[in-house]
Design an enzyme around this catalytic site. Structure first.
Site, PDB file in Angstrom:
ATOM      1  N   ASN A 149       4.277  13.053   1.060  1.00 31.65           N
ATOM      2  CA  ASN A 149       5.047  11.856   1.394  1.00 31.65           C
ATOM      3  C   ASN A 149       6.516  12.028   1.024  1.00 31.65           C
ATOM      4  OD1 ASN A 149       2.415  10.839   1.794  1.00 31.65           O
ATOM      5  ND2 ASN A 149       3.057   8.792   1.152  1.00 31.65           N
ATOM      6  N   VAL A 150       7.385  11.801   1.999  1.00 27.93           N
ATOM      7  CA  VAL A 150       8.838  11.883   1.779  1.00 27.93           C
ATOM      8  C   VAL A 150       9.493  10.683   2.447  1.00 27.93           C
ATOM      9  CG1 VAL A 150      10.933  13.244   2.091  1.00 27.93           C
ATOM     10  CG2 VAL A 150       8.737  14.410   1.820  1.00 27.93           C
ATOM     11  N   ASP A 208       2.076   2.109   4.193  1.00 27.77           N
ATOM     12  CA  ASP A 208       2.130   2.848   2.935  1.00 27.77           C
ATOM     13  C   ASP A 208       2.141   1.882   1.752  1.00 27.77           C
ATOM     14  OD1 ASP A 208       2.243   5.281   1.535  1.00 27.77           O
ATOM     15  OD2 ASP A 208       4.413   5.132   1.302  1.00 27.77           O
ATOM     16  N   GLY A 243       5.771  10.415  -3.651  1.00 28.48           N
ATOM     17  CA  GLY A 243       6.962  10.573  -4.478  1.00 28.48           C
ATOM     18  C   GLY A 243       7.518  11.979  -4.472  1.00 28.48           C
TER      19      GLY A 243
END
Length: 305
Positions: free
Chosen positions: A230-231, A82, A209
């Site tokens: 995305n977490v 990432d 985010g």
């Protein structure tokens, strides 16, 4: 089932849902994330950032772990670097067996972003890997720069970027930011921007985010056309807070049991995010073969809630 983000997200676009991309960097968070995906029968994406790899999640340990666990479930699992910014890190992780790379050159001008992104695409595509790029810039929650519309993705640049880079998915900036927001703050997302970009392209769209963005924002973003959510911060804080709670209740808490209970808590919060993305049950779009809990005699995972 170990695969890449293109395989997973192309189905998400086709069937109008999103997939949880969760931050994970050790056995407990990886098993918690995969266990949640198995419980929900949902495809899932595992994220490790450059800093995680440098500090703790070394590739020679993470890749075999993820691949082994992925073969014990029927749900599709992708492993992604990432926000890869360093070329050496990008090549290292890809050669180590990461199925996908997210190249973040969003801090550069458009031309430089395209050149850096295309370089990664050229590396990965020839060997069957998938690549996500970023257009616009997702900033930091602590400074509230997600509120700065000048950092948002510009729809008029999207098709040029996609045509020049050939990325498999695109991260867009529309109001979220990385990290933890100040207490009580909930970001305002530009859903019209998401819908506009979605109408322009069939490429999967990623929302970075998302921690602290709120359940309603996530649902609306998915409805507008987001395919990857995305977490990381929310997952890590959940695990930290569970650890703190258990040790406050019992300072002599057995360490092995503590790790097991933190994994269960991780599994629980990841199930909640999977449901918000609308991906529950979507593993059936791929194939069914294995039972994730068949290795329970090895203590791999407790039965799902």
């Amino acid at each position: 089932m170990y695969t890449d983000i293109k395989t997973i997200l192309d189905d998400a676009v086709k069937n109008h849902y999103a997939v949880l991309a969760g931050g994970a960097f050790n056995l407990e968070t990886i098993r918690g994330l995969l266990g949640a995906a198995h419980d929900e029968q949902a495809p899932v994406i595992i994220l490790t950032g450059q800093n995680m790899i440098k500090r703790h999640a070394h590739t020679e340990i993470i890749v075999p772990m993820v691949k082994e666990l992925a073969e014990e479930t029927n749900v599709p699992v992708a492993l992604v670097l990432d926000h890869g910014r360093d070329w050496n890190m990008i090549t290292q992780t890809f050669r180590a067996g990461y199925s996908s790379i997210m190249i973040d050159a969003s801090a550069y001008e458009m031309k430089e972003n395209i050149e850096r992104t295309r370089k990664v695409v050229d590396l990965c595509h020839v060997q069957g890997g998938a690549v996500e790029g970023e257009l616009g810039h997702v900033g930091q929650a602590a400074s509230l720069d997600g509120c700065d519309a000048s950092m948002y993705t510009r729809p008029e640049e999207v098709m040029e970027f996609l045509a020049a880079t050939h990325v498999d998915s695109l991260a867009i900036a529309c109001g979220t930011a990385h990290g933890k927001y100040p207490q009580g703050f909930v970001p305002t997302l530009n859903f019209d921007l998401i819908r506009t970009v979605r109408s322009m392209t069939g490429v999967p769209l990623a929302l970075h985010g998302t921690s602290g963005a709120g359940d309603e924002n996530i649902r609306k973003a998915v409805e507008a056309g987001i395919n990857k959510v995305n977490v990381a911060t929310d997952i890590f804080c959940c695990c930290r807070d569970k650890t703190k709670q258990m040790l406050e209740e019992d300072p002599d808490y057995d360490y092995i049991q503590l790790c097991i209970d933190v994994e269960k808590e991780c599994r629980k919060i990841c199930r909640r995010f999977i449901r918000l993305t609308g991906s529950s049950g979507k593993a059936a779009n791929f194939h069914k073969t294995f039972d994730f809990d068949r290795s329970q005699n090895r203590g791999l995972l407790d039965e799902g809630e």
